[in-house]
Design a protein around this motif. Structure first.
Motif, PDB file in Angstrom:
ATOM      1  N   LYS A 176      10.871   8.975  17.629  1.00 24.11           N
ATOM      2  CA  LYS A 176      11.864   9.113  18.707  1.00 24.11           C
ATOM      3  C   LYS A 176      12.995   8.096  18.576  1.00 24.11           C
ATOM      4  CE  LYS A 176       9.669  12.420  20.860  1.00 24.11           C
ATOM      5  NZ  LYS A 176      10.208  13.802  20.860  1.00 24.11           N
ATOM      6  N   ASP A 177      12.714   6.979  17.931  1.00 22.24           N
ATOM      7  CA  ASP A 177      13.732   5.946  17.751  1.00 22.24           C
ATOM      8  C   ASP A 177      14.360   6.014  16.357  1.00 22.24           C
ATOM      9  OD1 ASP A 177      13.315   4.881  20.317  1.00 22.24           O
ATOM     10  OD2 ASP A 177      11.632   3.665  19.592  1.00 22.24           O
ATOM     11  N   VAL A 178      14.404   7.211  15.781  1.00 21.31           N
ATOM     12  CA  VAL A 178      14.877   7.365  14.411  1.00 21.31           C
ATOM     13  C   VAL A 178      16.316   6.903  14.238  1.00 21.31           C
ATOM     14  CG1 VAL A 178      15.647   9.755  14.762  1.00 21.31           C
ATOM     15  CG2 VAL A 178      14.995   8.985  12.475  1.00 21.31           C
ATOM     16  N   MET A 179      17.122   6.965  15.300  1.00 20.88           N
ATOM     17  CA  MET A 179      18.528   6.579  15.186  1.00 20.88           C
ATOM     18  C   MET A 179      18.727   5.065  15.176  1.00 20.88           C
ATOM     19  SD  MET A 179      20.115   9.492  14.987  1.00 20.88           S
ATOM     20  CE  MET A 179      21.819   9.301  15.470  1.00 20.88           C
ATOM     21  N   VAL A 180      17.674   4.324  15.469  1.00 23.02           N
ATOM     22  CA  VAL A 180      17.748   2.865  15.457  1.00 23.02           C
ATOM     23  C   VAL A 180      17.476   2.382  14.039  1.00 23.02           C
ATOM     24  CG1 VAL A 180      16.799   0.715  16.353  1.00 23.02           C
ATOM     25  CG2 VAL A 180      16.965   2.734  17.838  1.00 23.02           C
ATOM     26  N   GLY A 181      18.366   1.596  13.500  1.00 26.21           N
ATOM     27  CA  GLY A 181      18.218   1.124  12.127  1.00 26.21           C
ATOM     28  C   GLY A 181      16.966   0.287  11.945  1.00 26.21           C
ATOM     29  N   ARG A 182      16.236   0.565  10.845  1.00 30.11           N
ATOM     30  CA  ARG A 182      15.041  -0.225  10.538  1.00 30.11           C
ATOM     31  C   ARG A 182      14.745  -0.080   9.053  1.00 30.11           C
ATOM     32  NH1 ARG A 182      12.791   4.574  12.867  1.00 30.11           N
ATOM     33  NH2 ARG A 182      11.345   5.575  11.422  1.00 30.11           N
ATOM     34  N   ASP A 183      13.791  -0.834   8.564  1.00 29.30           N
ATOM     35  CA  ASP A 183      13.410  -0.785   7.159  1.00 29.30           C
ATOM     36  C   ASP A 183      12.412   0.347   6.976  1.00 29.30           C
ATOM     37  OD1 ASP A 183      12.472  -1.148   4.588  1.00 29.30           O
ATOM     38  OD2 ASP A 183      12.374  -3.339   4.738  1.00 29.30           O
ATOM     39  N   ILE A 184      12.894   1.500   6.503  1.00 26.55           N
ATOM     40  CA  ILE A 184      12.009   2.670   6.407  1.00 26.55           C
ATOM     41  C   ILE A 184      10.952   2.487   5.327  1.00 26.55           C
ATOM     42  CG2 ILE A 184      13.706   4.273   7.346  1.00 26.55           C
ATOM     43  CD1 ILE A 184      14.346   5.135   4.503  1.00 26.55           C
ATOM     44  N   ARG A 185      11.261   1.745   4.272  1.00 26.02           N
ATOM     45  CA  ARG A 185      10.242   1.502   3.251  1.00 26.02           C
ATOM     46  C   ARG A 185       9.099   0.677   3.833  1.00 26.02           C
ATOM     47  NH1 ARG A 185      15.055   0.938   0.223  1.00 26.02           N
ATOM     48  NH2 ARG A 185      15.252   2.491  -1.455  1.00 26.02           N
ATOM     49  N   ALA A 186       9.445  -0.303   4.667  1.00 26.76           N
ATOM     50  CA  ALA A 186       8.418  -1.144   5.277  1.00 26.76           C
ATOM     51  C   ALA A 186       7.504  -0.323   6.171  1.00 26.76           C
ATOM     52  CB  ALA A 186       9.066  -2.277   6.072  1.00 26.76           C
ATOM     53  N   ASP A 187       8.039   0.701   6.827  1.00 26.37           N
ATOM     54  CA  ASP A 187       7.205   1.557   7.677  1.00 26.37           C
ATOM     55  C   ASP A 187       6.066   2.169   6.874  1.00 26.37           C
ATOM     56  OD1 ASP A 187       8.750   1.100   9.909  1.00 26.37           O
ATOM     57  OD2 ASP A 187       9.936   2.930   9.704  1.00 26.37           O
ATOM     58  N   PHE A 188       6.394   2.696   5.702  1.00 24.03           N
ATOM     59  CA  PHE A 188       5.360   3.329   4.881  1.00 24.03           C
ATOM     60  C   PHE A 188       4.448   2.279   4.252  1.00 24.03           C
ATOM     61  CE2 PHE A 188       3.552   5.217   1.075  1.00 24.03           C
ATOM     62  CZ  PHE A 188       3.162   6.470   1.518  1.00 24.03           C
TER      63      PHE A 188
ATOM     64  N   ALA B 106       3.810   4.598   8.660  1.00 23.75           N
ATOM     65  CA  ALA B 106       4.266   5.966   8.410  1.00 23.75           C
ATOM     66  C   ALA B 106       3.380   6.612   7.350  1.00 23.75           C
ATOM     67  CB  ALA B 106       5.724   5.982   7.967  1.00 23.75           C
ATOM     68  N   ALA B 107       3.254   7.944   7.440  1.00 22.73           N
ATOM     69  CA  ALA B 107       2.348   8.677   6.556  1.00 22.73           C
ATOM     70  C   ALA B 107       3.067   9.439   5.458  1.00 22.73           C
ATOM     71  CB  ALA B 107       1.496   9.654   7.371  1.00 22.73           C
ATOM     72  N   ILE B 108       4.386   9.630   5.599  1.00 20.84           N
ATOM     73  CA  ILE B 108       5.182  10.321   4.589  1.00 20.84           C
ATOM     74  C   ILE B 108       6.407   9.467   4.287  1.00 20.84           C
ATOM     75  CG2 ILE B 108       6.503  12.388   3.983  1.00 20.84           C
ATOM     76  CD1 ILE B 108       4.796  13.957   5.964  1.00 20.84           C
ATOM     77  N   GLY B 109       6.543   9.078   3.038  1.00 21.93           N
ATOM     78  CA  GLY B 109       7.693   8.271   2.622  1.00 21.93           C
ATOM     79  C   GLY B 109       8.700   9.132   1.887  1.00 21.93           C
ATOM     80  N   GLY B 110       9.882   9.241   2.433  1.00 23.70           N
ATOM     81  CA  GLY B 110      10.915  10.058   1.805  1.00 23.70           C
ATOM     82  C   GLY B 110      11.406   9.441   0.510  1.00 23.70           C
ATOM     83  N   GLY B 111      11.898  10.294  -0.393  1.00 26.58           N
ATOM     84  CA  GLY B 111      12.502   9.776  -1.613  1.00 26.58           C
ATOM     85  C   GLY B 111      12.061  10.502  -2.863  1.00 26.58           C
ATOM     86  N   ASP B 112      12.649  10.084  -3.996  1.00 24.20           N
ATOM     87  CA  ASP B 112      12.429  10.749  -5.274  1.00 24.20           C
ATOM     88  C   ASP B 112      11.270  10.102  -6.041  1.00 24.20           C
ATOM     89  OD1 ASP B 112      13.498   8.329  -6.067  1.00 24.20           O
ATOM     90  OD2 ASP B 112      15.401   9.168  -6.766  1.00 24.20           O
ATOM     91  N   VAL B 113      11.187  10.397  -7.328  1.00 25.17           N
ATOM     92  CA  VAL B 113      10.095   9.860  -8.148  1.00 25.17           C
ATOM     93  C   VAL B 113      10.166   8.333  -8.225  1.00 25.17           C
ATOM     94  CG1 VAL B 113       8.958   9.993 -10.389  1.00 25.17           C
ATOM     95  CG2 VAL B 113      10.172  11.968  -9.525  1.00 25.17           C
ATOM     96  N   TYR B 114      11.378   7.797  -8.266  1.00 29.81           N
ATOM     97  CA  TYR B 114      11.538   6.344  -8.328  1.00 29.81           C
ATOM     98  C   TYR B 114      11.026   5.689  -7.048  1.00 29.81           C
ATOM     99  CZ  TYR B 114      14.591   7.353 -12.313  1.00 29.81           C
ATOM    100  OH  TYR B 114      15.093   7.787 -13.515  1.00 29.81           O
ATOM    101  N   GLU B 115      11.297   6.327  -5.913  1.00 31.40           N
ATOM    102  CA  GLU B 115      10.795   5.781  -4.656  1.00 31.40           C
ATOM    103  C   GLU B 115       9.266   5.865  -4.616  1.00 31.40           C
ATOM    104  OE1 GLU B 115      12.108   4.092  -2.415  1.00 31.40           O
ATOM    105  OE2 GLU B 115      14.248   4.381  -2.666  1.00 31.40           O
ATOM    106  N   TYR B 116       8.718   6.937  -5.128  1.00 29.58           N
ATOM    107  CA  TYR B 116       7.255   7.051  -5.219  1.00 29.58           C
ATOM    108  C   TYR B 116       6.678   5.864  -5.978  1.00 29.58           C
ATOM    109  CZ  TYR B 116       2.962   8.489  -7.666  1.00 29.58           C
ATOM    110  OH  TYR B 116       1.713   8.518  -8.219  1.00 29.58           O
TER     111      TYR B 116
ATOM    112  N   ASN C 144       4.229  -1.311  -3.853  1.00 27.10           N
ATOM    113  CA  ASN C 144       4.406  -2.203  -2.703  1.00 27.10           C
ATOM    114  C   ASN C 144       3.569  -1.879  -1.469  1.00 27.10           C
ATOM    115  OD1 ASN C 144       6.556  -3.849  -3.875  1.00 27.10           O
ATOM    116  ND2 ASN C 144       7.793  -1.986  -3.776  1.00 27.10           N
ATOM    117  N   ILE C 145       2.830  -0.778  -1.462  1.00 28.44           N
ATOM    118  CA  ILE C 145       2.049  -0.472  -0.275  1.00 28.44           C
ATOM    119  C   ILE C 145       0.993  -1.554  -0.069  1.00 28.44           C
ATOM    120  CG2 ILE C 145       0.340   1.005  -1.434  1.00 28.44           C
ATOM    121  CD1 ILE C 145       0.642   2.825   1.150  1.00 28.44           C
ATOM    122  N   ALA C 146       0.874  -1.989   1.171  1.00 28.56           N
ATOM    123  CA  ALA C 146       0.023  -3.154   1.478  1.00 28.56           C
ATOM    124  C   ALA C 146      -1.073  -2.788   2.467  1.00 28.56           C
ATOM    125  CB  ALA C 146       0.882  -4.288   2.045  1.00 28.56           C
TER     126      ALA C 146
END
Length: 509
Positions: free
Chosen positions: A279-291, A296-306, A312-314
């Motif tokens: 619901k707060d998607v419009m608020v800027g945040r570190d989306i990589r840190a969420d995953f 977060a359960a789904i991380g957007g991005g291409d093969v490099y982001e995968y 880095n997943i902790a």
């Protein structure tokens, strides 16, 4: 990957940058005069009789975006020593400009006569600089000194750097540029925990999303909105969010008048209403840190982001997996590469610049030194992969330059920290792609409609992200967005874009 974020920012900035009138001279005092002819002859003899005769030493001024490498001077000294031994005889002077300043500072440097030889460009920069005669055409020096470059790069890589039949840069041999897929990284451990099959379709993905939300209501499902679906249609983005180019009709069209755009917006709205998009998607945040932190359960991005997520997943016990879902009738390539190394028209050492770029691709040893630094200090190789030398903490290695600028698919190596299937995923990503953009080497001259494009850009900020994230009600927002774009001059931009495309297609026959 660092590349993905920085380049996306770069392409976005380039796409909205107004054409800057540059005063760079198109003459070349070092590549075409008698001295250059001597340079050519000397090089040919040097390459034949290495060590018996050498070229005079020249300095190449290299301008790249990003941050300086801590050990750049150490590696540069080693590069210069090997270049001298191989008869090239160049000194390398690097200047890094922060990403946020690159698109503003580089044009000023070229316009005011600052000495620049080699520079990174992308489609937006290359098109602008070529039209202002700020870049040197490289066909002749490549034919004389670029044999290793042309051997390394498939013919498909050259259209993005070719304008009016002339090459204005050396492209990187990119992998993974195909469009038409939805790609993301998911938590394999959660998928298996919920008894779900491997995700191959959008229905599979939505079943996973529903399972996550049911069993972990506190989790964000998508760490960023899955913004572009374009189901069934092959549509290439252009100079404005409001315009797409249709491969079937060969026409530029108003994106927000297309039925598929509203369909996509409704679908994204449904994800938002189900709580799959925060619901707060419009608020800027570190989306990589969420995953990476397990929020977060789904991380957007291409093969490099995968690959970045894998590294880095902790979350204890977490496993990641790459998802690739075909959404269009067939995969397609709007471009084969985003990254080029160009040479300034004012360079006094155009030929030597091409010799240096060619030298990088002449051998795996040269490439590895340029890409990874000094063997035994910055890297070693084990089982074909790049590893940290024994006893060296990888976090302290001070040399990790942007390989994606000069990438050679034949010399590209995995790193020990990569996901086990990363290199295979990367190499396989484009294998089923047969449809290449019919306007890949087209560069839109924005000058006739620069005022309208500036107005359109301002309106995009009001609607684009709200629609793509599902926050705005689709029927109302899409129609309002379309109306405001047209009021700001969208039709004029489409008309100008189509006029230039038609001329390009006619000249390409």
């Amino acid at each position: 990957m660092r590349k993905s974020f920085s380049k996306t920012l770069g392409v976005f900035l380039a796409s909205i940058m107004l054409v800057i009138s540059l005063g760079a001279c198109s003459s070349n005092t070092g590549g075409n005069d008698k001295g250059a002819a001597t340079d050519h002859a000397s090089t040919q003899e040097s390459n034949t009789n290495k060590g018996t005769e050498s070229l005079p030493v020249v300095t190449l001024n290299i301008v790249y975006p990003g941050d300086p490498q801590p050990d750049q001077d150490t590696v540069t000294a080693a590069l210069e020593e090997k270049l001298a031994a191989d008869g090239i005889n160049v000194k390398l002077k690097y200047q890094y400009i922060p990403w946020g300043d690159y698109y503003q500072k580089l044009p000023i440097m070229l316009a005011t006569g600052d000495q620049v030889d080699i520079m990174w460009t992308d489609p937006g920069l290359l098109g602008t600089f070529a039209k202002s005669n700020s870049l040197a055409p490289l066909d002749e020096p490549l034919s004389k000194y670029g044999q290793a470059i042309t051997a390394a790069l498939d013919n498909k890589y050259w259209p993005p750097v070719t304008i009016n039949g002339q090459k204005y840069g050396v492209p990187a041999g990119a992998l993974g540029t195909t469009k038409g897929y939805y790609t993301a990284t998911i938590r394999k451990d959660l998928r298996e925990k919920y008894g779900l099959p491997e995700i191959k379709t959008m229905d599979d993905l939505l079943a996973y999303a529903e399972a996550v939300k049911t069993n972990n209501p506190e989790m964000i499902v998508f760490n960023e909105p899955p913004a572009a679906y374009h189901k069934g249609e092959v549509l290439q983005s252009t100079s404005s969010d409001g315009i797409v180019f249709d491969y079937k009709t060969m026409k530029a069209e108003a994106k927000y008048d297309l039925p598929g755009t509203l369909e996509d917006a409704k679908f994204l709205r449904s994800l938002y209403e189900k709580g799959y998009i925060d619901k707060d998607v419009m608020v800027g945040r570190d989306i990589r840190a969420d995953f990476n932190s397990g929020k977060a359960a789904i991380g957007g991005g291409d093969v490099y982001e995968y690959n970045n997520y894998f590294r880095n997943i902790a979350v204890e016990g977490a496993q990641v997996e790459f998802v690739k879902i075909l959404l269009t009738d067939e995969p397609y390539m709007p471009t084969t590469t985003w990254n080029f190394q160009s040479v300034a028209a004012t360079s006094k050492n155009i030929d030597r610049a091409v010799m240096f770029l060619n030298w990088i691709q002449q051998s795996e040893d040269n490439y590895d030194m340029m890409t990874n630094g000094l063997k035994g200090t910055h890297f070693d190789i084990k089982d074909g992969a790049i590893i940290a030398p024994e006893g060296v903490d990888p976090s302290t290695i001070g040399y990790a330059p942007p390989e994606w600028m000069w990438q050679n698919p034949n010399f590209l190596k995995p790193k020990a920290s990569d996901a086990p299937d990363f290199m295979q995923q990367l190499q396989d990503f484009d294998k089923d792609t047969k449809l290449l953009s019919p306007i890949m080497s087209f560069n839109f001259d924005q000058t006739p409609v620069k005022t309208e494009l500036a107005a359109l850009s301002a309106i995009e900020n009001k609607y684009k992200y709200g629609i793509s994230s599902g926050v705005l009600e689709p029927e109302k927002a899409v129609s309002q967005y379309s109306a405001e774009l047209k009021k700001a001059g969208l039709d004029k931009v489409i008309e100008e874009f189509q006029k230039q495309v038609d001329a390009f297609l006619a000249s390409s026959k």
